[in-house]
Design a protein around this motif. Sequence first.
Motif, PDB file in Angstrom:
ATOM      1  N   TYR A  75       5.842  18.509 -21.736  1.00  0.00           N
ATOM      2  CA  TYR A  75       6.374  19.859 -21.491  1.00  0.00           C
ATOM      3  C   TYR A  75       7.663  20.048 -22.291  1.00  0.00           C
ATOM      4  CZ  TYR A  75       3.368  19.763 -17.307  1.00  0.00           C
ATOM      5  OH  TYR A  75       2.322  19.649 -16.449  1.00  0.00           O
TER       6      TYR A  75
ATOM      7  N   ASP B  12       4.930  23.510 -12.630  1.00  0.00           N
ATOM      8  CA  ASP B  12       4.554  22.101 -12.551  1.00  0.00           C
ATOM      9  C   ASP B  12       5.735  21.184 -12.799  1.00  0.00           C
ATOM     10  OD1 ASP B  12       2.583  19.604 -13.977  1.00  0.00           O
ATOM     11  OD2 ASP B  12       2.278  20.437 -11.985  1.00  0.00           O
TER      12      ASP B  12
ATOM     13  N   LEU C 181       4.688   5.039  -6.509  1.00  0.00           N
ATOM     14  CA  LEU C 181       4.779   4.431  -7.834  1.00  0.00           C
ATOM     15  C   LEU C 181       3.827   5.128  -8.809  1.00  0.00           C
ATOM     16  CD1 LEU C 181       6.104   2.140  -9.348  1.00  0.00           C
ATOM     17  CD2 LEU C 181       4.212   0.670  -8.683  1.00  0.00           C
ATOM     18  N   THR C 182       2.620   5.422  -8.335  1.00  0.00           N
ATOM     19  CA  THR C 182       1.650   6.121  -9.185  1.00  0.00           C
ATOM     20  C   THR C 182       2.199   7.482  -9.604  1.00  0.00           C
ATOM     21  OG1 THR C 182      -0.101   5.074  -7.908  1.00  0.00           O
ATOM     22  CG2 THR C 182      -0.741   6.888  -9.334  1.00  0.00           C
ATOM     23  N   ILE C 183       2.827   8.161  -8.676  1.00  0.00           N
ATOM     24  CA  ILE C 183       3.363   9.492  -8.985  1.00  0.00           C
ATOM     25  C   ILE C 183       4.439   9.410 -10.058  1.00  0.00           C
ATOM     26  CG2 ILE C 183       4.808  11.336  -8.047  1.00  0.00           C
ATOM     27  CD1 ILE C 183       3.142  11.109  -5.472  1.00  0.00           C
TER      28      ILE C 183
ATOM     29  N   ARG D  60      11.284   7.382  -1.122  1.00  0.00           N
ATOM     30  CA  ARG D  60      10.403   6.603  -0.242  1.00  0.00           C
ATOM     31  C   ARG D  60      10.454   5.106  -0.602  1.00  0.00           C
ATOM     32  NH1 ARG D  60       4.636   8.847   0.260  1.00  0.00           N
ATOM     33  NH2 ARG D  60       3.605   7.249   1.498  1.00  0.00           N
TER      34      ARG D  60
ATOM     35  N   GLN E 169       5.087   6.937 -12.178  1.00  0.00           N
ATOM     36  CA  GLN E 169       4.573   6.390 -13.437  1.00  0.00           C
ATOM     37  C   GLN E 169       3.812   7.434 -14.243  1.00  0.00           C
ATOM     38  OE1 GLN E 169       2.443   2.805 -12.625  1.00  0.00           O
ATOM     39  NE2 GLN E 169       1.226   2.929 -14.497  1.00  0.00           N
ATOM     40  N   ASN E 170       2.959   8.214 -13.580  1.00  0.00           N
ATOM     41  CA  ASN E 170       2.077   9.138 -14.297  1.00  0.00           C
ATOM     42  C   ASN E 170       2.668  10.516 -14.539  1.00  0.00           C
ATOM     43  OD1 ASN E 170      -0.580   7.734 -14.744  1.00  0.00           O
ATOM     44  ND2 ASN E 170      -0.207   7.286 -12.590  1.00  0.00           N
TER      45      ASN E 170
ATOM     46  N   HIS F  13       0.826  -1.185   0.000  1.00  0.00           N
ATOM     47  CA  HIS F  13       0.000   0.000   0.000  1.00  0.00           C
ATOM     48  C   HIS F  13       0.871   1.251   0.000  1.00  0.00           C
ATOM     49  CE1 HIS F  13      -3.324   2.597   0.933  1.00  0.00           C
ATOM     50  NE2 HIS F  13      -2.755   2.989   2.049  1.00  0.00           N
TER      51      HIS F  13
ATOM     52  N   ALA G  52       8.408  15.762  -6.754  1.00  0.00           N
ATOM     53  CA  ALA G  52       7.532  14.684  -6.308  1.00  0.00           C
ATOM     54  C   ALA G  52       8.121  13.329  -6.684  1.00  0.00           C
ATOM     55  CB  ALA G  52       6.138  14.838  -6.898  1.00  0.00           C
TER      56      ALA G  52
ATOM     57  N   GLU H 141       7.630  20.928  -9.622  1.00  0.00           N
ATOM     58  CA  GLU H 141       6.859  20.146  -8.642  1.00  0.00           C
ATOM     59  C   GLU H 141       6.900  18.650  -8.985  1.00  0.00           C
ATOM     60  OE1 GLU H 141       3.402  23.270  -7.152  1.00  0.00           O
ATOM     61  OE2 GLU H 141       2.869  21.576  -8.451  1.00  0.00           O
ATOM     62  N   ALA H 142       6.743  18.373 -10.284  1.00  0.00           N
ATOM     63  CA  ALA H 142       6.726  16.973 -10.711  1.00  0.00           C
ATOM     64  C   ALA H 142       8.070  16.312 -10.427  1.00  0.00           C
ATOM     65  CB  ALA H 142       6.395  16.874 -12.190  1.00  0.00           C
TER      66      ALA H 142
ATOM     67  N   ASN I 217       2.452   1.981  -3.412  1.00  0.00           N
ATOM     68  CA  ASN I 217       1.550   2.340  -4.514  1.00  0.00           C
ATOM     69  C   ASN I 217       1.510   3.816  -4.849  1.00  0.00           C
ATOM     70  OD1 ASN I 217       0.360   0.096  -5.734  1.00  0.00           O
ATOM     71  ND2 ASN I 217      -0.726  -0.340  -3.836  1.00  0.00           N
ATOM     72  N   ASN I 218       1.428   4.653  -3.832  1.00  0.00           N
ATOM     73  CA  ASN I 218       1.352   6.093  -4.112  1.00  0.00           C
ATOM     74  C   ASN I 218       2.598   6.628  -4.800  1.00  0.00           C
ATOM     75  OD1 ASN I 218      -1.217   6.261  -3.232  1.00  0.00           O
ATOM     76  ND2 ASN I 218      -0.857   7.727  -1.590  1.00  0.00           N
TER      77      ASN I 218
ATOM     78  N   PRO J 174       3.490  13.694 -18.766  1.00  0.00           N
ATOM     79  CA  PRO J 174       3.384  15.159 -18.728  1.00  0.00           C
ATOM     80  C   PRO J 174       4.748  15.853 -18.883  1.00  0.00           C
ATOM     81  CG  PRO J 174       2.013  14.212 -17.021  1.00  0.00           C
ATOM     82  CD  PRO J 174       2.771  13.082 -17.623  1.00  0.00           C
TER      83      PRO J 174
END
Lengths: 478, 140
Positions: free
Chosen positions: A244, A280, A231-233, A294, A235-236, A225, A287, A283-284, A228-229, A240
């Motif tokens: 850019y 962005d 990894l989602t960040i 993590r 991956q996605n 769990h 992140a 920030e990306a 997952n977060n 973007p």
Amino acid sequence: MNASIKQAAWDQSCFVRERMEAMVAALLIVFVEPWWFLFDRAVEPTQALGFLPWRLGSAGLSLVIALVVARARDGRQVRLLNFVNLGQTSLVIAGLTALASNRAEYLIGFSVVLWATGATFTWPARWELALCTLSLTAILAPLILLGSPSIASTTSYLGTTAIVCVVGVAVRRSLHRRAFEASYDLAEANGELEQTVHELRDAQARMVAAEKQAALGRLLAGLSHEINNPLTIVQNSIDPLDDYFNTVLRVLERAQDSTSSPERVAADAAAVELDFVRTDHSEAVDAMRVACQRIRSIHRDLRTFVRGDTLGMEVADLSPGLMATIRLFRRGLPSTVQVEADCPALPPIAHAPGPLNQVFANLLQNALDAIGDEGAIHVASRSTGDGVEVSVTDTGPGVPAPLLPQIFEPFFSTKQAASGTGLGLAISQQIVQQHGGTLELDLTYTKGARFVMWLPTHGEHQQANASIPPYVSQPRPA
Amino acid sequence: MGQFDDDPANLPALPQVLVVDDDAAMLRLMNRVFRKDLDMVLVDDPLKALDLLETRAFDLALVDHTMPRISGLTLAIRGAALQPAMAWIMLTAHDSLPAVRLAIEEGRVDALLPKPWDRVQVLAEIQRVLAARAARHGAP
């Protein structure tokens, strides 16, 4: 099938015993027969020399039979050879008795043969009966032929002897059988017991492994769990950021293309939404960095936690393993749950890191289960003069007094069936005890539950090469 | 392709989507990925989300399940009382939570999306859920 195995074992036991008895008897005859010459000289001086060849013949035959018995292959052969030997001895004595004039002495001497077989042999009574019949017939036939007046007394004397001998043989055999049965049954029961102990040990090892898997499973579910977060960040954010870059690249290319008009370039530049992209993008990237950090630290703590399985004992500070375990458990907890760690560096002690990490995990999991959604857990460690102490305290409801004697028992659990095997504390205590230490509930602490684990620095268990029993160093799952 | 056409003449209004997640980095990610496809309001506190539901209409909500104090499921159930026509999509790492599955069966939650998700998957699910809702409410 057990009955026929038992029978075969009995037959083998009889064969070995009877063969020895037969050889002893034959060799005794070999030695004793010539000495009876002195008896002959005393009782029948005139016939002594005449008797000597018979005596020597009988002795010689006995020697031959002794050698044949030594090579015998089964019980039946041995008994037949025995019968032949005792039979020939009886016949010789019967013949000499018939020839002698002082029959009474010879009869008594003759009866020694019967007494001796009754005392010595443990063969079936029917064989002794057959031998006695042969012997009695041998002695009675010539006496009848010679018209001897002492047939009745001879018969009753020898007959009594024969009966006593047959009974003696039967009793001895029956006693032997009972002794055999008792020791055989005992050996069988012993074998079954050993088998059961083996199976129990195996079952115990499997349960410990299962508990460990279950504990690891619960930990991993929480960590998955957690991963997952991030990894989602990561991956996605890739697409973007790629977009850019490509829009900015297009503007640059357009600007460097001598055929494009300045208005076109300006229009493309405006379409980039520079302010948004600038913020962005950074920030990306931040992140993604944080996310990767993590994931890496989860992985590092997990490796420390699991790594202990590949080592046996090592002499080291157990704080890193403890801290890694605490960090693993801290992740993904709601903000209403606090986990404080007060764990300085500790002096090195001999310990098995894998199993001890399992103990820490178990204590932390229990504390988390006790406090539920809200509360605090405090883990503290310190060096005592002769060892190290680790305590896990929680602000939960504590252990109710009636349950106190049972908490370290296997399969005792106050949790729902699905969330535990109930083996955790039992196994933890066993692991700690194998290190020569103690794991106890602090009964003086009333604001929740406080478990205290102590491990000695020196002690009979603290050799670096000592091995913990097989179940705690299971091969790692592939 | 419906609402995701690029032709301005055919462009209907973007779906009004409420996004609730306690992780701020996740909210920024949602914005980054879906800003051209959805008209989003990003909220990091489920209680604030409930307040918002009383004042503004949404077509759909994308909600993280594991949040402190109120779970995504509880938010969906309470929110459904405020805006019954709204669709709810739960984002969760635990893809077999019995409580959430039950909520889907009962119709309180429209769909479950496991984490990690990707853009195409999320947009397809949103399209499917909104179409299903429209079909249900458009039926005579």
